[in-house]
Design an enzyme around this catalytic site. Structure first.
Site, PDB file in Angstrom:
ATOM      1  N   GLU A   1       0.842  -1.195   0.000  1.00 40.62           N
ATOM      2  CA  GLU A   1       0.000   0.000   0.000  1.00 40.62           C
ATOM      3  C   GLU A   1       0.877   1.244   0.000  1.00 40.62           C
ATOM      4  O   GLU A   1       1.904   1.270   0.683  1.00 40.62           O
ATOM      5  CB  GLU A   1      -0.919  -0.014   1.229  1.00 40.62           C
ATOM      6  CG  GLU A   1      -1.885  -1.184   1.228  1.00 40.62           C
ATOM      7  CD  GLU A   1      -2.823  -1.193   2.440  1.00 40.62           C
ATOM      8  OE1 GLU A   1      -2.783  -0.221   3.237  1.00 40.62           O
ATOM      9  OE2 GLU A   1      -3.587  -2.160   2.590  1.00 40.62           O
TER      10      GLU A   1
ATOM     11  N   HIS B   1      -7.964   1.340   2.154  1.00 37.13           N
ATOM     12  CA  HIS B   1      -7.717   1.091   3.571  1.00 37.13           C
ATOM     13  C   HIS B   1      -8.436   2.133   4.434  1.00 37.13           C
ATOM     14  O   HIS B   1      -7.845   2.725   5.355  1.00 37.13           O
ATOM     15  CB  HIS B   1      -6.220   1.092   3.873  1.00 37.13           C
ATOM     16  CG  HIS B   1      -5.874   0.246   5.063  1.00 37.13           C
ATOM     17  ND1 HIS B   1      -4.708  -0.461   5.168  1.00 37.13           N
ATOM     18  CD2 HIS B   1      -6.561  -0.022   6.207  1.00 37.13           C
ATOM     19  CE1 HIS B   1      -4.668  -1.104   6.329  1.00 37.13           C
ATOM     20  NE2 HIS B   1      -5.801  -0.855   6.979  1.00 37.13           N
TER      21      HIS B   1
END
Length: 334
Positions: free
Chosen positions: A268, A287
Protein backbone atom coordinates in the site's frame (compact mmCIF):
# COMPACT_ATOMS: atom_id res chain seq x y z
CA UNK A 1 9.33 6.39 45.54
CA UNK A 2 9.13 8.15 42.16
CA UNK A 3 8.61 11.90 42.28
CA UNK A 4 5.95 13.48 40.08
CA UNK A 5 7.35 14.70 36.75
CA UNK A 6 6.24 18.12 35.47
CA UNK A 7 4.09 17.65 32.37
CA UNK A 8 6.15 20.17 30.38
CA UNK A 9 9.16 17.88 30.66
CA UNK A 10 7.36 15.10 28.74
CA UNK A 11 8.35 15.09 25.05
CA UNK A 12 5.74 13.53 22.78
CA UNK A 13 6.38 12.61 19.13
CA UNK A 14 3.24 12.25 16.98
CA UNK A 15 3.59 10.22 13.76
CA UNK A 16 0.04 10.14 12.30
CA UNK A 17 -0.58 12.22 9.14
CA UNK A 18 -2.70 14.78 10.97
CA UNK A 19 -2.37 18.54 10.55
CA UNK A 20 0.13 19.83 13.11
CA UNK A 21 -2.25 22.51 14.34
CA UNK A 22 -4.88 19.84 15.02
CA UNK A 23 -2.35 17.78 16.98
CA UNK A 24 -1.48 20.82 19.07
CA UNK A 25 -5.19 21.43 19.73
CA UNK A 26 -5.47 17.92 21.15
CA UNK A 27 -2.21 17.63 23.08
CA UNK A 28 -1.19 21.13 24.13
CA UNK A 29 -3.88 21.15 26.87
CA UNK A 30 -1.98 18.26 28.47
CA UNK A 31 1.02 20.55 28.96
CA UNK A 32 3.41 18.23 27.07
CA UNK A 33 6.04 19.27 24.53
CA UNK A 34 4.69 18.03 21.19
CA UNK A 35 6.83 17.25 18.13
CA UNK A 36 6.28 15.86 14.63
CA UNK A 37 8.96 14.47 12.29
CA UNK A 38 10.40 16.90 9.76
CA UNK A 39 9.76 14.40 6.97
CA UNK A 40 7.28 11.52 6.76
CA UNK A 41 9.80 8.75 6.21
CA UNK A 42 11.97 6.46 8.28
CA UNK A 43 14.86 8.95 8.32
CA UNK A 44 12.52 11.64 9.59
CA UNK A 45 11.30 9.37 12.38
CA UNK A 46 14.81 8.33 13.44
CA UNK A 47 15.98 11.94 13.50
CA UNK A 48 13.07 12.90 15.77
CA UNK A 49 13.52 10.29 18.47
CA UNK A 50 16.26 11.88 20.57
CA UNK A 51 14.98 12.62 24.07
CA UNK A 52 11.42 11.54 23.17
CA UNK A 53 9.46 10.05 26.09
CA UNK A 54 6.22 9.07 24.34
CA UNK A 55 5.52 8.17 20.72
CA UNK A 56 2.08 8.18 19.13
CA UNK A 57 2.33 5.68 16.29
CA UNK A 58 1.17 6.16 12.71
CA UNK A 59 -2.24 4.55 12.24
CA UNK A 60 -1.69 4.31 8.46
CA UNK A 61 1.26 1.95 8.90
CA UNK A 62 3.39 4.05 6.52
CA UNK A 63 5.66 5.04 9.39
CA UNK A 64 6.32 1.79 11.18
CA UNK A 65 8.29 1.44 14.37
CA UNK A 66 10.90 -1.25 13.93
CA UNK A 67 14.08 -2.28 15.73
CA UNK A 68 16.13 0.66 14.39
CA UNK A 69 13.59 3.12 15.80
CA UNK A 70 13.55 1.32 19.16
CA UNK A 71 17.35 1.51 19.32
CA UNK A 72 17.31 5.22 18.46
CA UNK A 73 14.71 6.05 21.11
CA UNK A 74 16.86 5.61 24.20
CA UNK A 75 14.44 7.55 26.42
CA UNK A 76 11.21 6.08 25.07
CA UNK A 77 8.91 5.18 27.96
CA UNK A 78 5.60 4.54 26.18
CA UNK A 79 4.26 3.89 22.68
CA UNK A 80 0.58 4.57 22.01
CA UNK A 81 -0.79 3.01 18.82
CA UNK A 82 -3.94 4.84 17.64
CA UNK A 83 -5.44 1.78 15.98
CA UNK A 84 -6.09 -1.88 16.72
CA UNK A 85 -3.58 -3.61 14.43
CA UNK A 86 0.05 -3.87 15.52
CA UNK A 87 1.67 -5.45 12.47
CA UNK A 88 3.84 -2.40 11.61
CA UNK A 89 5.31 -2.21 15.12
CA UNK A 90 8.16 -4.40 16.36
CA UNK A 91 6.60 -5.58 19.60
CA UNK A 92 9.47 -7.95 20.34
CA UNK A 93 12.06 -5.16 20.25
CA UNK A 94 9.81 -2.76 22.14
CA UNK A 95 9.16 -5.33 24.86
CA UNK A 96 12.85 -6.21 25.14
CA UNK A 97 13.57 -2.50 25.59
CA UNK A 98 10.99 -2.31 28.36
CA UNK A 99 8.60 -0.04 26.45
CA UNK A 100 4.90 -0.57 27.23
CA UNK A 101 2.73 -0.48 24.09
CA UNK A 102 -1.00 0.27 24.06
CA UNK A 103 -3.53 0.20 21.23
CA UNK A 104 -7.14 1.36 20.85
CA UNK A 105 -9.29 -1.77 20.67
CA UNK A 106 -12.86 -1.62 19.48
CA UNK A 107 -12.77 1.95 18.16
CA UNK A 108 -13.49 1.02 14.53
CA UNK A 109 -15.48 -2.18 15.03
CA UNK A 110 -18.78 -0.75 13.85
CA UNK A 111 -17.18 1.21 10.99
CA UNK A 112 -15.39 -1.82 9.52
CA UNK A 113 -18.40 -4.09 9.93
CA UNK A 114 -20.65 -1.59 8.17
CA UNK A 115 -18.14 -1.29 5.32
CA UNK A 116 -18.09 -5.07 4.94
CA UNK A 117 -21.88 -5.08 4.73
CA UNK A 118 -21.97 -2.17 2.27
CA UNK A 119 -19.31 -3.79 0.08
CA UNK A 120 -21.23 -7.05 0.02
CA UNK A 121 -24.39 -5.20 -1.02
CA UNK A 122 -22.41 -3.52 -3.79
CA UNK A 123 -20.98 -6.78 -5.13
CA UNK A 124 -24.29 -8.62 -4.83
CA UNK A 125 -26.21 -6.04 -6.86
CA UNK A 126 -23.39 -4.74 -9.12
CA UNK A 127 -24.03 -1.22 -7.84
CA UNK A 128 -20.63 0.29 -8.70
CA UNK A 129 -20.44 -1.70 -11.95
CA UNK A 130 -23.83 -0.33 -13.09
CA UNK A 131 -22.80 3.19 -12.06
CA UNK A 132 -19.74 2.96 -14.33
CA UNK A 133 -21.86 1.73 -17.26
CA UNK A 134 -24.37 4.55 -16.74
CA UNK A 135 -21.60 7.18 -16.72
CA UNK A 136 -20.34 5.72 -20.01
CA UNK A 137 -23.77 6.29 -21.54
CA UNK A 138 -25.15 2.76 -21.16
CA UNK A 139 -28.40 1.45 -19.68
CA UNK A 140 -27.51 -1.93 -18.06
CA UNK A 141 -31.05 -2.62 -16.85
CA UNK A 142 -30.93 -6.34 -17.47
CA UNK A 143 -27.16 -6.84 -17.34
CA UNK A 144 -26.99 -6.32 -13.60
CA UNK A 145 -29.41 -9.21 -13.03
CA UNK A 146 -27.50 -11.38 -15.48
CA UNK A 147 -24.34 -10.76 -13.44
CA UNK A 148 -25.94 -12.63 -10.54
CA UNK A 149 -28.00 -10.19 -8.46
CA UNK A 150 -28.79 -11.73 -5.06
CA UNK A 151 -30.71 -10.79 -1.95
CA UNK A 152 -28.39 -11.18 1.01
CA UNK A 153 -31.08 -12.72 3.18
CA UNK A 154 -30.86 -15.86 1.06
CA UNK A 155 -27.08 -16.12 1.16
CA UNK A 156 -24.71 -18.07 3.44
CA UNK A 157 -22.00 -15.82 4.86
CA UNK A 158 -18.71 -17.22 6.16
CA UNK A 159 -16.59 -15.07 8.47
CA UNK A 160 -12.90 -15.74 8.96
CA UNK A 161 -11.93 -14.36 12.36
CA UNK A 162 -14.36 -13.79 15.22
CA UNK A 163 -12.89 -10.91 17.14
CA UNK A 164 -14.92 -7.78 17.78
CA UNK A 165 -15.20 -6.95 14.07
CA UNK A 166 -16.16 -10.47 13.04
CA UNK A 167 -18.75 -10.58 15.81
CA UNK A 168 -20.31 -7.29 14.64
CA UNK A 169 -20.26 -8.48 11.01
CA UNK A 170 -22.13 -11.60 12.11
CA UNK A 171 -24.73 -9.52 13.93
CA UNK A 172 -25.37 -7.26 10.92
CA UNK A 173 -25.76 -10.13 8.45
CA UNK A 174 -27.97 -12.11 10.77
CA UNK A 175 -30.24 -9.07 11.00
CA UNK A 176 -30.74 -9.40 7.23
CA UNK A 177 -31.69 -13.05 7.57
CA UNK A 178 -28.41 -14.42 6.20
CA UNK A 179 -27.17 -17.79 7.37
CA UNK A 180 -23.83 -17.07 9.07
CA UNK A 181 -20.97 -19.42 9.98
CA UNK A 182 -17.47 -18.61 11.15
CA UNK A 183 -13.99 -19.98 11.67
CA UNK A 184 -11.63 -18.60 14.30
CA UNK A 185 -8.61 -19.90 16.18
CA UNK A 186 -10.78 -19.92 19.28
CA UNK A 187 -14.43 -20.93 19.28
CA UNK A 188 -16.89 -18.41 20.65
CA UNK A 189 -20.06 -19.06 22.64
CA UNK A 190 -22.07 -17.21 20.00
CA UNK A 191 -22.41 -18.18 16.35
CA UNK A 192 -21.91 -21.39 14.37
CA UNK A 193 -18.33 -22.62 14.15
CA UNK A 194 -17.19 -24.68 11.16
CA UNK A 195 -13.77 -25.77 9.98
CA UNK A 196 -12.01 -23.68 7.34
CA UNK A 197 -12.56 -26.06 4.42
CA UNK A 198 -16.29 -26.32 5.12
CA UNK A 199 -16.61 -22.56 5.39
CA UNK A 200 -14.84 -22.08 2.05
CA UNK A 201 -16.78 -24.73 0.15
CA UNK A 202 -20.26 -23.76 1.39
CA UNK A 203 -20.28 -19.97 1.77
CA UNK A 204 -21.67 -17.58 -0.84
CA UNK A 205 -19.86 -14.65 0.77
CA UNK A 206 -16.56 -14.87 2.65
CA UNK A 207 -15.50 -11.95 4.83
CA UNK A 208 -11.90 -11.82 6.08
CA UNK A 209 -11.58 -10.33 9.59
CA UNK A 210 -8.42 -12.10 10.75
CA UNK A 211 -5.48 -10.29 12.35
CA UNK A 212 -2.22 -10.49 10.44
CA UNK A 213 0.12 -12.92 12.21
CA UNK A 214 2.76 -15.38 10.97
CA UNK A 215 0.00 -18.03 11.07
CA UNK A 216 -2.47 -16.01 8.98
CA UNK A 217 -0.05 -14.65 6.37
CA UNK A 218 -1.03 -16.20 3.00
CA UNK A 219 -3.94 -17.88 4.79
CA UNK A 220 -6.16 -17.56 1.71
CA UNK A 221 -3.58 -18.76 -0.78
CA UNK A 222 -4.38 -20.10 -4.25
CA UNK A 223 -5.09 -23.59 -2.90
CA UNK A 224 -7.60 -22.37 -0.33
CA UNK A 225 -9.27 -19.96 -2.73
CA UNK A 226 -9.71 -22.85 -5.15
CA UNK A 227 -11.91 -24.52 -2.50
CA UNK A 228 -14.40 -21.67 -2.57
CA UNK A 229 -17.88 -22.18 -3.86
CA UNK A 230 -18.00 -21.23 -7.53
CA UNK A 231 -19.39 -17.73 -7.94
CA UNK A 232 -18.67 -16.73 -4.34
CA UNK A 233 -17.83 -13.20 -3.21
CA UNK A 234 -14.75 -12.25 -1.17
CA UNK A 235 -14.61 -9.22 1.13
CA UNK A 236 -11.28 -8.42 2.81
CA UNK A 237 -11.29 -5.87 5.66
CA UNK A 238 -8.24 -7.37 7.40
CA UNK A 239 -4.82 -7.25 5.71
CA UNK A 240 -3.76 -7.83 2.11
CA UNK A 241 -1.09 -10.35 3.09
CA UNK A 242 -3.80 -12.72 4.33
CA UNK A 243 -5.31 -13.04 0.84
CA UNK A 244 -2.44 -12.32 -1.59
CA UNK A 245 -3.32 -10.11 -4.56
CA UNK A 246 -2.14 -12.61 -7.18
CA UNK A 247 -4.19 -15.42 -5.66
CA UNK A 248 -7.30 -13.24 -5.60
CA UNK A 249 -6.76 -12.19 -9.21
CA UNK A 250 -6.33 -15.81 -10.31
CA UNK A 251 -9.53 -16.82 -8.54
CA UNK A 252 -11.40 -13.96 -10.23
CA UNK A 253 -10.01 -14.77 -13.66
CA UNK A 254 -10.91 -18.45 -13.28
CA UNK A 255 -14.51 -17.59 -12.36
CA UNK A 256 -14.20 -19.21 -8.96
CA UNK A 257 -14.78 -15.75 -7.48
CA UNK A 258 -17.63 -13.71 -8.93
CA UNK A 259 -16.36 -10.59 -7.23
CA UNK A 260 -14.05 -9.22 -4.57
CA UNK A 261 -14.24 -6.13 -2.38
CA UNK A 262 -10.80 -5.14 -1.14
CA UNK A 263 -9.93 -2.46 1.38
CA UNK A 264 -6.38 -3.76 1.87
CA UNK A 265 -3.49 -4.96 -0.31
CA UNK A 266 -0.10 -6.58 0.02
CA UNK A 267 1.63 -3.31 -0.84
CA UNK A 268 0.00 0.00 0.00
CA UNK A 269 -0.65 2.32 -1.68
CA UNK A 270 -1.71 0.04 -4.52
CA UNK A 271 0.55 0.73 -7.51
CA UNK A 272 -0.89 2.79 -10.36
CA UNK A 273 -0.60 -0.04 -12.89
CA UNK A 274 -1.72 -2.89 -10.63
CA UNK A 275 -4.11 -5.23 -12.49
CA UNK A 276 -6.60 -5.05 -9.64
CA UNK A 277 -7.30 -1.45 -10.68
CA UNK A 278 -8.51 -2.64 -14.09
CA UNK A 279 -10.56 -5.67 -13.05
CA UNK A 280 -14.29 -5.19 -13.61
CA UNK A 281 -15.29 -7.53 -10.79
CA UNK A 282 -13.31 -5.83 -8.03
CA UNK A 283 -14.56 -3.11 -5.70
CA UNK A 284 -11.53 -1.11 -4.59
CA UNK A 285 -11.13 0.91 -1.40
CA UNK A 286 -8.01 2.57 0.04
CA UNK A 287 -7.72 1.09 3.57
CA UNK A 288 -10.51 3.30 4.85
CA UNK A 289 -13.07 0.75 6.04
CA UNK A 290 -12.51 1.82 9.62
CA UNK A 291 -12.40 5.55 8.96
CA UNK A 292 -15.59 7.29 9.98
CA UNK A 293 -16.02 10.51 11.90
CA UNK A 294 -17.21 8.51 14.88
CA UNK A 295 -14.34 6.00 14.83
CA UNK A 296 -11.73 8.75 14.50
CA UNK A 297 -13.28 10.59 17.44
CA UNK A 298 -13.04 7.41 19.50
CA UNK A 299 -9.43 6.80 18.43
CA UNK A 300 -8.26 10.28 19.40
CA UNK A 301 -10.29 10.38 22.59
CA UNK A 302 -8.70 7.12 23.75
CA UNK A 303 -5.22 8.20 22.60
CA UNK A 304 -5.34 11.59 24.33
CA UNK A 305 -6.68 10.04 27.52
CA UNK A 306 -3.89 7.46 27.59
CA UNK A 307 -1.22 10.13 27.11
CA UNK A 308 -2.89 12.18 29.86
CA UNK A 309 -2.82 9.14 32.17
CA UNK A 310 0.84 8.48 31.32
CA UNK A 311 2.03 11.98 32.23
CA UNK A 312 -0.20 12.05 35.33
CA UNK A 313 1.32 8.83 36.62
CA UNK A 314 -1.96 6.94 36.36
CA UNK A 315 -2.25 3.50 34.71
CA UNK A 316 -2.79 3.63 30.96
CA UNK A 317 -5.33 1.36 29.29
CA UNK A 318 -4.95 -1.49 26.81
CA UNK A 319 -1.29 -2.48 27.22
CA UNK A 320 -0.67 -5.25 24.69
CA UNK A 321 2.85 -6.46 25.46
CA UNK A 322 2.55 -7.49 29.11
CA UNK A 323 4.52 -4.63 30.66
CA UNK A 324 3.44 -2.36 33.49
CA UNK A 325 0.68 0.15 32.84
CA UNK A 326 2.15 2.99 34.91
CA UNK A 327 4.55 4.92 32.69
CA UNK A 328 7.81 6.20 34.17
CA UNK A 329 10.21 8.59 32.49
CA UNK A 330 13.51 6.87 31.78
CA UNK A 331 15.54 9.38 33.78
CA UNK A 332 13.23 8.77 36.75
CA UNK A 333 13.43 4.98 36.77
CA UNK A 334 16.53 4.58 38.88
Amino acid sequence: MINAVPRASWRVLALPPVAENRLHEMFDPLGVELHVPATRDNDGVLASLTEVDIVIGDYTGVLGFQADAVAAAANLAFLQVPRVGLDSFDLESLTAAGVPVANTPGVNTRAVAEWALAATFDLSRSVSWADRRMREGGWPQFDTTARGADELGSRRVGILGMGSIGTEVMRLFKALGSSVVYWSRHQRPEGTFVEVDELLTTSDVIIVCLPLTPETQNFLNAERLALMKEGALLVNVARGEIAPDDAVLAALDSGRLRGAALDVYEQEPLSFDHPLRRHENVLLSCHTAGATRQSLERIWSMTVENVRAAVDGRPVANIVNGLGSTIVKRNQQN
